[in-house]
Design an enzyme around this catalytic site. Structure first.
Site, PDB file in Angstrom:
ATOM      1  N   HIS A  17       8.017   4.177  -6.709  1.00 41.69           N
ATOM      2  CA  HIS A  17       6.765   3.806  -7.385  1.00 41.69           C
ATOM      3  C   HIS A  17       6.072   5.060  -7.917  1.00 41.69           C
ATOM      4  O   HIS A  17       5.568   5.075  -9.044  1.00 41.69           O
ATOM      5  CB  HIS A  17       5.814   3.100  -6.402  1.00 41.69           C
ATOM      6  N   LYS A  41       1.540 -14.577   0.796  1.00 37.29           N
ATOM      7  CA  LYS A  41       2.607 -13.605   1.051  1.00 37.29           C
ATOM      8  C   LYS A  41       2.235 -12.727   2.252  1.00 37.29           C
ATOM      9  O   LYS A  41       1.187 -12.091   2.249  1.00 37.29           O
ATOM     10  CB  LYS A  41       2.782 -12.740  -0.209  1.00 37.29           C
ATOM     11  N   SER A 127      10.826  -1.315  -1.029  1.00 37.83           N
ATOM     12  CA  SER A 127       9.835  -1.415   0.048  1.00 37.83           C
ATOM     13  C   SER A 127      10.373  -2.210   1.239  1.00 37.83           C
ATOM     14  O   SER A 127      10.094  -1.878   2.387  1.00 37.83           O
ATOM     15  CB  SER A 127       8.556  -2.080  -0.472  1.00 37.83           C
TER      16      SER A 127
HETATM   17  P1  ADP Z   1       6.474  -6.664  -6.855  1.00 38.61           P
HETATM   18  O1  ADP Z   1       6.181  -7.438  -5.607  1.00 38.61           O
HETATM   19  O2  ADP Z   1       5.585  -6.982  -8.016  1.00 38.61           O
HETATM   20  O3  ADP Z   1       7.937  -6.609  -7.269  1.00 38.61           O
HETATM   21  P2  ADP Z   1       6.812  -3.964  -5.936  1.00 38.61           P
HETATM   22  O4  ADP Z   1       5.836  -3.187  -5.142  1.00 38.61           O
HETATM   23  O5  ADP Z   1       8.077  -4.361  -5.259  1.00 38.61           O
HETATM   24  O6  ADP Z   1       6.017  -5.203  -6.455  1.00 38.61           O
HETATM   25  O7  ADP Z   1       7.176  -3.189  -7.269  1.00 38.61           O
HETATM   26  C1  ADP Z   1       6.240  -2.895  -8.286  1.00 38.61           C
HETATM   27  C2  ADP Z   1       7.010  -2.398  -9.507  1.00 38.61           C
HETATM   28  O8  ADP Z   1       7.679  -1.191  -9.183  1.00 38.61           O
HETATM   29  C3  ADP Z   1       8.098  -3.362 -10.012  1.00 38.61           C
HETATM   30  O9  ADP Z   1       8.172  -3.275 -11.425  1.00 38.61           O
HETATM   31  C4  ADP Z   1       9.360  -2.821  -9.390  1.00 38.61           C
HETATM   32  O10 ADP Z   1      10.503  -3.146 -10.153  1.00 38.61           O
HETATM   33  C5  ADP Z   1       9.060  -1.311  -9.470  1.00 38.61           C
HETATM   34  N1  ADP Z   1       9.802  -0.555  -8.472  1.00 38.61           N
HETATM   35  C6  ADP Z   1       9.929  -0.814  -7.157  1.00 38.61           C
HETATM   36  N2  ADP Z   1      10.687   0.112  -6.546  1.00 38.61           N
HETATM   37  C7  ADP Z   1      11.057   0.983  -7.528  1.00 38.61           C
HETATM   38  C8  ADP Z   1      11.883   2.162  -7.548  1.00 38.61           C
HETATM   39  N3  ADP Z   1      12.492   2.614  -6.442  1.00 38.61           N
HETATM   40  N4  ADP Z   1      12.045   2.826  -8.721  1.00 38.61           N
HETATM   41  C9  ADP Z   1      11.451   2.352  -9.850  1.00 38.61           C
HETATM   42  N5  ADP Z   1      10.684   1.236  -9.904  1.00 38.61           N
HETATM   43  C10 ADP Z   1      10.488   0.563  -8.757  1.00 38.61           C
END
Ligand code: ADP
Length: 156
Positions: A17, A41, A127
């Site tokens: 992120h 959630k 995550s």
């Molecule tokens: P959500 O529940 O909306 O998927 P996340 O916290 O899992 O929320 O992810 C938020 C955004 O960050 C999403 O667009 C996800 O694809 C992106 N993302 C998550 N992990 C990574 C990573 N390791 N590298 C790049 N983008 C990521």
């Protein structure tokens, strides 16, 4: 001023992120990391904990803000004067999901979604894997920003 929101659950916020945010800063003047609240959630970290964790990563970065919202992401973007949604793509699976979200959001608003591909070093960071490691009291230093690691160590 070009403002983007970077919406997500961030349970917890990871190096993946953080990479999207830092690369997004070359495209946008201001990025609002927006924690989406969905009462249905279950999360490992409370909303307040996630806000504290993410803010700790950007104490010296005035162009990054941390906020939370309920409801439609595009409505939150508009309320913040943001014309863009920033998202990240790690895989084909993410691609299809992000494509669908982007399409729907564009049909119901004039907000554009900008997706950045994950840096190869971070494309396996998720995550949910970090939550699993934390459940087994494993070190997650390779996956989360140092400021968050510090906070997690203080809690354990
Ligand atoms: P959500 O529940 O909306 O998927 P996340 O916290 O899992 O929320 O992810 C938020 C955004 O960050 C999403 O667009 C996800 O694809 C992106 N993302 C998550 N992990 C990574 C990573 N390791 N590298 C790049 N983008 C990521």
């Amino acid at each position: 001023m070009k403002t983007a929101i970077f919406p997500g659950t961030f349970d917890p916020f990871t190096l993946g992120h953080a990479s999207i945010v830092s690369r997004g800063l070359s495209l946008f003047d201001h990025i609002i990391i927006a924690i989406g609240v969905n009462s249905a959630k279950q999360t490992m970290f409370t909303l307040d904990e996630r806000i504290i964790q993410i803010r700790a990563c950007y104490l010296d970065e005035p162009h990054v803000e941390v906020s939370s919202y309920e409801g439609l992401t595009v409505d939150f973007a508009k309320s913040q004067g943001a014309d863009f949604i920033l998202r990240g793509i790690r895989s084909l699976y993410d691609f299809e999901y992000e494509r669908l979200l982007s399409d729907v959001n564009h049909k119901i608003s004039d907000i554009e979604t900008i997706c950045l591909f994950a840096e190869p070093d971070y494309s396996s960071i998720q995550s949910n894997v970090i939550r699993e490691l934390l459940n087994y009291k494993q070190d997650v230093g390779a996956f989360v920003p140092p400021a968050i690691l510090e906070l997690l160590k203080k809690q354990s």
